[in-house]
Design a protein around this motif. Structure first.
Motif, mmCIF file in Angstrom:
data_model
loop_
_atom_site.group_PDB
_atom_site.id
_atom_site.type_symbol
_atom_site.label_atom_id
_atom_site.label_comp_id
_atom_site.label_asym_id
_atom_site.label_seq_id
_atom_site.Cartn_x
_atom_site.Cartn_y
_atom_site.Cartn_z
ATOM 1 N N ARG A 364 21.389 -35.503 62.881
ATOM 2 C CA ARG A 364 22.059 -36.682 63.426
ATOM 3 C C ARG A 364 22.965 -37.309 62.364
ATOM 4 O O ARG A 364 22.742 -37.163 61.165
ATOM 5 C CB ARG A 364 21.044 -37.708 63.937
ATOM 6 N N VAL A 365 23.984 -38.015 62.835
ATOM 7 C CA VAL A 365 24.947 -38.660 61.938
ATOM 8 C C VAL A 365 24.313 -39.910 61.337
ATOM 9 O O VAL A 365 23.864 -40.798 62.060
ATOM 10 C CB VAL A 365 26.239 -39.035 62.696
ATOM 11 N N GLU A 366 24.285 -39.947 60.008
ATOM 12 C CA GLU A 366 23.718 -41.108 59.309
ATOM 13 C C GLU A 366 24.782 -41.882 58.527
ATOM 14 O O GLU A 366 24.634 -43.075 58.273
ATOM 15 C CB GLU A 366 22.613 -40.641 58.360
ATOM 16 N N GLU A 367 25.854 -41.206 58.123
ATOM 17 C CA GLU A 367 26.926 -41.839 57.370
ATOM 18 C C GLU A 367 28.269 -41.352 57.917
ATOM 19 O O GLU A 367 28.414 -40.182 58.279
ATOM 20 C CB GLU A 367 26.863 -41.451 55.880
ATOM 21 N N VAL A 368 29.257 -42.251 57.956
ATOM 22 C CA VAL A 368 30.643 -41.870 58.229
ATOM 23 C C VAL A 368 31.486 -42.499 57.131
ATOM 24 O O VAL A 368 31.581 -43.724 57.030
ATOM 25 C CB VAL A 368 31.117 -42.343 59.611
ATOM 26 N N TRP A 369 32.043 -41.649 56.267
ATOM 27 C CA TRP A 369 32.780 -42.136 55.107
ATOM 28 C C TRP A 369 34.281 -41.992 55.305
ATOM 29 O O TRP A 369 34.773 -40.928 55.718
ATOM 30 C CB TRP A 369 32.411 -41.324 53.863
ATOM 31 N N ASN A 370 35.002 -43.026 54.966
ATOM 32 C CA ASN A 370 36.450 -42.953 54.848
ATOM 33 C C ASN A 370 36.776 -42.421 53.453
ATOM 34 O O ASN A 370 36.320 -42.972 52.457
ATOM 35 C CB ASN A 370 37.067 -44.348 55.042
ATOM 36 N N VAL A 371 37.557 -41.347 53.386
ATOM 37 C CA VAL A 371 37.925 -40.759 52.096
ATOM 38 C C VAL A 371 39.057 -41.613 51.516
ATOM 39 O O VAL A 371 40.242 -41.286 51.614
ATOM 40 C CB VAL A 371 38.338 -39.287 52.242
ATOM 41 N N GLN A 372 38.673 -42.716 50.891
ATOM 42 C CA GLN A 372 39.631 -43.760 50.540
ATOM 43 C C GLN A 372 40.649 -43.352 49.484
ATOM 44 O O GLN A 372 41.750 -43.894 49.449
ATOM 45 C CB GLN A 372 38.873 -45.020 50.086
ATOM 46 N N ALA A 373 40.280 -42.430 48.608
ATOM 47 C CA ALA A 373 41.203 -42.057 47.531
ATOM 48 C C ALA A 373 41.912 -40.740 47.807
ATOM 49 O O ALA A 373 42.512 -40.156 46.903
ATOM 50 C CB ALA A 373 40.467 -41.982 46.192
ATOM 51 N N ARG A 374 41.880 -40.245 49.053
ATOM 52 C CA ARG A 374 42.581 -38.987 49.343
ATOM 53 C C ARG A 374 44.082 -39.211 49.253
ATOM 54 O O ARG A 374 44.616 -40.268 49.564
ATOM 55 C CB ARG A 374 42.210 -38.452 50.721
ATOM 56 N N GLY A 375 44.776 -38.178 48.797
ATOM 57 C CA GLY A 375 46.218 -38.255 48.684
ATOM 58 C C GLY A 375 46.717 -39.124 47.556
ATOM 59 O O GLY A 375 47.919 -39.377 47.441
ATOM 60 N N LYS A 376 45.818 -39.596 46.686
ATOM 61 C CA LYS A 376 46.209 -40.498 45.598
ATOM 62 C C LYS A 376 46.554 -39.689 44.356
ATOM 63 O O LYS A 376 45.782 -39.592 43.405
ATOM 64 C CB LYS A 376 45.084 -41.485 45.299
ATOM 65 N N GLU A 377 47.742 -39.069 44.364
ATOM 66 C CA GLU A 377 48.124 -38.207 43.257
ATOM 67 C C GLU A 377 48.880 -38.943 42.150
ATOM 68 O O GLU A 377 49.183 -38.358 41.109
ATOM 69 C CB GLU A 377 48.978 -37.031 43.771
ATOM 70 N N LYS A 378 49.259 -40.184 42.367
ATOM 71 C CA LYS A 378 50.110 -40.887 41.399
ATOM 72 C C LYS A 378 49.299 -41.780 40.479
ATOM 73 O O LYS A 378 48.272 -42.298 40.878
ATOM 74 C CB LYS A 378 51.165 -41.725 42.131
#
Length: 378
Positions: A364-378
């Motif tokens: 069952r789903v216990e956590e749903v995370w937003n990948v907050q630092a994705r695409g942060k290459e700069k």
């Protein structure tokens, strides 16, 4: 007529794993937590700090959990914008293991350093030492600078010995920089070692280079209080060396097919992150197609996805939205609508493709995370 509403595909807490729309990037929380505890316990046994590299997951919540397990040893980031995201989410001890040289980014770096309880960045030559000094001077600040030593990878880093002494002296002489020790990344060992004995030998050789350099600097009056090293594959070996004060593994909470391919103790059962897929086509008796290709899993390393908990099928190749599966040796027929699950080739770059990771436990789903630092290459 009423306007049709779109179905919300967002995963819900306590949703059955079997009901998730695919492709879905899922994390087995029991496996992730066991992996994290293992490294924390290693660090405690060998009296080294565990500063985890968050470029793998890019999620502040997981970074906080890693800090709690390590007793507050801080985190490691690979880009300035990753570090800014982590700081905005309450992380106060950050090491940036990357060189920053653009003036506008250096201004951001100095401002960030002044907001945090502890911050350090990385240098290896006059071309990045001098701009860092100039930026710190512009802001009337002092920035901790860690000198990277090339211990065999042949990427960034000043050579050990006298060249390192010269660069350390340059940092010490800079009015607005504070020399904060040495860093070495022995990532080349992962590709060279063919056994545990090879890991021990090659890691020891790399750490000996750092020890010799540290002793040379200290004999010249430059104290070396911190030596930071390690990857997921090497940290268990390098972290035993007496010169090391801190290990910096990254992929260990999740692991991937590339880590499994290295000589060492990590196997498929230690891979917490997988991609759940659905069979969308069965064009032949020996082939099925799943809904996960190169836009779902990163193929930037020379590895194919590993079928999770089964060895009777093979992920052969990918296009953007399709995965070719060789089902010629399948133990039982695979049909359209069936679900197949895969360990990804490279977890860091796979995570960077997605907005959301789904943590599951007991189906069952216990956590749903937003990948907050994705695409942060700069």
């Amino acid at each position: 007529m009423p306007t049709p509403t779109l179905t919300d595909s967002t995963p819900r807490l306590d949703q059955s794993r079997d009901d998730l729309e695919t492709p879905a990037v899922v994390v087995d929380l029991d496996t992730m937590e066991a992996n994290m505890r293992e490294f924390a316990e290693f660090a405690q046994r060998h009296d080294v700090a565990l500063r985890s590299h968050v470029k793998t997951h890019k999620i502040p919540d997981i970074a906080h959990r890693q800090e709690e397990l390590s007793g507050g040893d801080g985190i490691l980031c690979q880009t300035l914008s990753e570090a800014e995201v982590m700081a905005q989410n309450g992380i106060s001890d950050i090491y940036l293991s990357y060189m920053v040289v653009e003036e506008s980014k250096l201004d951001r770096l100095v401002r960030l350093s002044e907001r945090l309880e502890s911050f350090a960045t990385t240098v290896d030559c006059p071309g990045n030492i001098d701009p860092l000094q100039a930026a710190a001077d512009r802001h009337g600040a002092t920035v901790d600078a860690v000198l990277e030593i090339d211990v065999g990878l042949g990427r960034t880093g000043v050579p050990p010995g006298e060249p390192a002494l010269e660069m350390a002296a340059r940092i010490v002489d800079a009015e607005n920089l504070s020399f904060a020790g040495l860093m070495g990344f022995e990532g080349h060992v992962n590709g060279e070692a063919e056994s545990e004995a090879d890991y021990e030998r090659l890691c020891e050789a790399a750490m000996d280079e750092l020890q010799g350099t540290a002793e040379l600097l200290e004999s010249d009056g430059v104290p070396v209080d911190d030596v930071r090293v390690g990857s997921t594959g090497t940290a268990r070996h390098s972290g035993k060396h007496p010169v090391v004060t801190e290990i910096n593994p990254g992929m260990y909470p999740f692991n991937d097919a590339n880590v499994v391919s290295w000589a060492g103790p990590i196997g498929p059962a230690d891979c917490a992150l997988t991609v759940l897929t659905t069979v969308i086509s069965k064009p032949a008796d020996d082939r099925v197609i799943v809904d996960a290709g190169s836009k779902t899993m990163s193929f930037d390393v020379d590895r194919q996805p590993i079928p999770n908990e089964r060895d009777d099928i093979e992920y052969v190749t990918a296009s953007e939205e399709h995965g070719w599966i060789d089902s010629s040796d399948a133990d039982e027929p695979i049909e359209v609508g069936d679900r197949l699950e895969f360990i990804v080739p490279h977890v860091c770059t796979t995570v960077n493709l997605h907005d959301t990771l789904i943590g599951t436990r007991d189906g069952r789903v216990e956590e749903v995370w937003n990948v907050q630092a994705r695409g942060k290459e700069k």
